[in-house]
Design a protein around this motif. Sequence first.
Motif, PDB file in Angstrom:
ATOM      1  N   GLU A  10       0.807  -1.202  -0.102  1.00 26.10           N
ATOM      2  CA  GLU A  10       0.115  -0.066   0.151  1.00 26.10           C
ATOM      3  C   GLU A  10       0.860   1.291  -0.041  1.00 26.10           C
ATOM      4  O   GLU A  10       0.518   2.290  -0.701  1.00 26.10           O
ATOM      5  N   LYS A  11       1.956   1.360   0.867  1.00 25.45           N
ATOM      6  CA  LYS A  11       3.027   2.396   0.718  1.00 25.45           C
ATOM      7  C   LYS A  11       3.468   2.417  -0.540  1.00 25.45           C
ATOM      8  O   LYS A  11       3.641   3.577  -1.071  1.00 25.45           O
ATOM      9  N   ARG A  12       3.969   1.624  -1.082  1.00 26.55           N
ATOM     10  CA  ARG A  12       4.838   1.608  -2.534  1.00 26.55           C
ATOM     11  C   ARG A  12       3.630   2.266  -3.587  1.00 26.55           C
ATOM     12  O   ARG A  12       3.852   3.082  -4.297  1.00 26.55           O
ATOM     13  N   ALA A  13       2.474   1.746  -3.463  1.00 25.33           N
ATOM     14  CA  ALA A  13       1.538   2.198  -4.588  1.00 25.33           C
ATOM     15  C   ALA A  13       1.116   3.713  -4.379  1.00 25.33           C
ATOM     16  O   ALA A  13       0.988   4.402  -5.186  1.00 25.33           O
ATOM     17  N   PRO A  66       2.901  17.089   4.059  1.00 18.21           N
ATOM     18  CA  PRO A  66       2.978  16.654   5.367  1.00 18.21           C
ATOM     19  C   PRO A  66       1.860  15.921   5.961  1.00 18.21           C
ATOM     20  O   PRO A  66       2.106  15.092   6.986  1.00 18.21           O
ATOM     21  N   VAL A  67       0.820  15.925   5.683  1.00 16.45           N
ATOM     22  CA  VAL A  67      -0.450  15.156   5.901  1.00 16.45           C
ATOM     23  C   VAL A  67      -0.129  13.613   5.569  1.00 16.45           C
ATOM     24  O   VAL A  67      -0.215  12.804   6.302  1.00 16.45           O
ATOM     25  N   THR A  68       0.375  13.344   4.227  1.00 21.70           N
ATOM     26  CA  THR A  68       0.892  12.239   3.774  1.00 21.70           C
ATOM     27  C   THR A  68       2.030  11.521   4.522  1.00 21.70           C
ATOM     28  O   THR A  68       1.984  10.326   5.131  1.00 21.70           O
ATOM     29  N   ILE A  69       2.721  12.391   5.048  1.00 21.15           N
ATOM     30  CA  ILE A  69       4.096  11.997   6.060  1.00 21.15           C
ATOM     31  C   ILE A  69       3.292  11.577   7.181  1.00 21.15           C
ATOM     32  O   ILE A  69       3.761  10.420   7.790  1.00 21.15           O
ATOM     33  N   TYR A  70       2.483  12.375   7.924  1.00 21.90           N
ATOM     34  CA  TYR A  70       1.815  11.904   9.135  1.00 21.90           C
ATOM     35  C   TYR A  70       1.043  10.441   9.174  1.00 21.90           C
ATOM     36  O   TYR A  70       1.412   9.842   9.943  1.00 21.90           O
ATOM     37  N   PHE A  71       0.165  10.243   7.832  1.00 17.35           N
ATOM     38  CA  PHE A  71      -0.353   8.872   8.075  1.00 17.35           C
ATOM     39  C   PHE A  71       0.554   7.909   7.630  1.00 17.35           C
ATOM     40  O   PHE A  71       0.073   6.593   8.100  1.00 17.35           O
ATOM     41  N   PHE A  72       1.637   7.978   6.959  1.00 16.48           N
ATOM     42  CA  PHE A  72       2.694   6.988   6.814  1.00 16.48           C
ATOM     43  C   PHE A  72       3.210   6.523   8.109  1.00 16.48           C
ATOM     44  O   PHE A  72       3.400   5.528   8.330  1.00 16.48           O
ATOM     45  N   LYS A  73       3.466   7.574   8.879  1.00 16.35           N
ATOM     46  CA  LYS A  73       4.105   7.289  10.194  1.00 16.35           C
ATOM     47  C   LYS A  73       3.235   6.554  11.074  1.00 16.35           C
ATOM     48  O   LYS A  73       3.491   5.765  12.087  1.00 16.35           O
ATOM     49  N   LYS A  74       1.754   6.882  10.965  1.00 15.38           N
ATOM     50  CA  LYS A  74       0.861   5.934  11.761  1.00 15.38           C
ATOM     51  C   LYS A  74       0.419   4.812  11.287  1.00 15.38           C
ATOM     52  O   LYS A  74      -0.386   4.048  11.810  1.00 15.38           O
ATOM     53  N   GLY A  75       1.255   4.542  10.252  1.00 20.75           N
ATOM     54  CA  GLY A  75       0.780   3.223   9.582  1.00 20.75           C
ATOM     55  C   GLY A  75      -0.482   2.961   8.789  1.00 20.75           C
ATOM     56  O   GLY A  75      -1.283   2.202   8.721  1.00 20.75           O
ATOM     57  N   LYS A  76      -1.136   4.163   8.246  1.00 21.86           N
ATOM     58  CA  LYS A  76      -2.349   4.219   7.737  1.00 21.86           C
ATOM     59  C   LYS A  76      -2.102   4.956   6.363  1.00 21.86           C
ATOM     60  O   LYS A  76      -2.748   5.938   6.038  1.00 21.86           O
ATOM     61  N   PRO A  77      -1.422   4.439   5.503  1.00 20.86           N
ATOM     62  CA  PRO A  77      -1.317   5.086   3.966  1.00 20.86           C
ATOM     63  C   PRO A  77      -2.360   5.004   3.314  1.00 20.86           C
ATOM     64  O   PRO A  77      -2.687   5.566   2.332  1.00 20.86           O
ATOM     65  N   GLU A  78      -3.377   4.091   3.462  1.00 14.59           N
ATOM     66  CA  GLU A  78      -4.302   3.892   2.877  1.00 14.59           C
ATOM     67  C   GLU A  78      -5.399   5.052   2.712  1.00 14.59           C
ATOM     68  O   GLU A  78      -6.267   5.292   1.851  1.00 14.59           O
ATOM     69  N   LYS A  79      -5.417   6.044   3.810  1.00 13.32           N
ATOM     70  CA  LYS A  79      -6.084   7.134   3.900  1.00 13.32           C
ATOM     71  C   LYS A  79      -5.719   8.154   2.782  1.00 13.32           C
ATOM     72  O   LYS A  79      -6.491   9.108   2.491  1.00 13.32           O
ATOM     73  N   VAL A  80      -4.315   8.340   2.679  1.00 12.23           N
ATOM     74  CA  VAL A  80      -3.775   9.321   1.863  1.00 12.23           C
ATOM     75  C   VAL A  80      -4.555   9.690   0.530  1.00 12.23           C
ATOM     76  O   VAL A  80      -4.822  10.600   0.229  1.00 12.23           O
ATOM     77  N   LYS A  81      -4.798   8.575  -0.304  1.00  9.22           N
ATOM     78  CA  LYS A  81      -5.362   8.663  -1.536  1.00  9.22           C
ATOM     79  C   LYS A  81      -6.703   9.132  -1.383  1.00  9.22           C
ATOM     80  O   LYS A  81      -7.032  10.011  -2.285  1.00  9.22           O
TER      81      LYS A  81
END
Length: 394
Positions: A10-13, A66-81
Amino acid sequence: MNKTSLLQEEKRATILFMWLFYIVFFLYEIIYYKVFPIFPWATEIPDTVWSFLNTIKHLIIILLIPVTIYFFKKGKPEKVKHIVVITYLVTTIVTDIYYYFGKAEFYSSGNLVELVIFLFSPIFINKRFFYLVTFGVILKYILVGVFIQDPVILFPVIINILLAIIAYILLHRFLSYVKALTTSYDEQLAGMVKGVIATLELKDPYTRGHSERVAEYAMSLAKATGKVSESELHSFYYACLLHDLGKVNIPDTILAKHGKLTEEEYEVIKTHPVVGAKAIEDVQGIGGNLAVVYHHHERWDGKGYPDGLTGEQTPLVARITAVADAFDAMTSTRSYRPALPFEEAYKRIVDGKGSQFDPELVEIFKQVYQDWITISIQYNKVHIPKEGHKHENP
């Protein structure tokens, strides 16, 4: 595929999606609003207010980084898109309606990044994201068309409907492939688990039927808690089936011994959760529920093993399995006693509230107790081995 692998994919995509989104979005904006106006066929130069709104839109889009970076650190990359697409659509709707409302100029807005969004919607293999993109983009043009009353808006609507159809076909194919692979893997995993259980039953005949019943009880209790997600229940079930796997490492002289175990022998018995967890830690589809195998003999009061955890230090899935394991041990026939009546097992579970078992789980156990009786009647088969008996936690 385990949770870690899925998260990495999910992170890579998402990273690839973000790179393409920003490159295409700003490259198009620069070419359309900075380069094209130089040519003699350029349209009217937007007014100051529109330029200000467009600048605000660009700043908002940039602030998504920075919002993207925040969700990546929280382990929730699926919310970014989802956040990126919604932000783009809302800001674009505002600027387009402001610029074209009340003007005779034909609608010629939009951004090539919408093509990126549509093409990426199947790659995430997520129906919710696909529907967000499809209905979001089409609704954007419909809303703008309603305000500016320009029939030209029908053209991008038709184009996006065609893109949505193509994206849906791709998504459907991806989902079909994933389902086929998942089914194939599940069948292989189920075969492997059944083979392991059969081996364990040969070594310890009193486990016959025990693993299946414990898994069914645990699933019933886990669903009733509402705290174990649907995606976790599948691997949880297999982990429950293998909760006593470590007993293959226990010498037969101890596992099938008549009479009471010595302190030394009991210490050997207490190693089986550790051995079992070690055996499945790298197995995809089960490894995410190691706690079921490793901690199913912990107690709420800290007197269990292997780590002597207290209260909620023991993961929920292991506390659930502990209740299921104890109930089946009590309601199964042993060489030294017949199976206890359901009512007696029920009473002992309730009496263990706050000492052996999680108090909240005991209350939920009361609610599913009748279901457990049905499960026991369905699965319970009396097997009386020639020698020995199974040693469990008191």
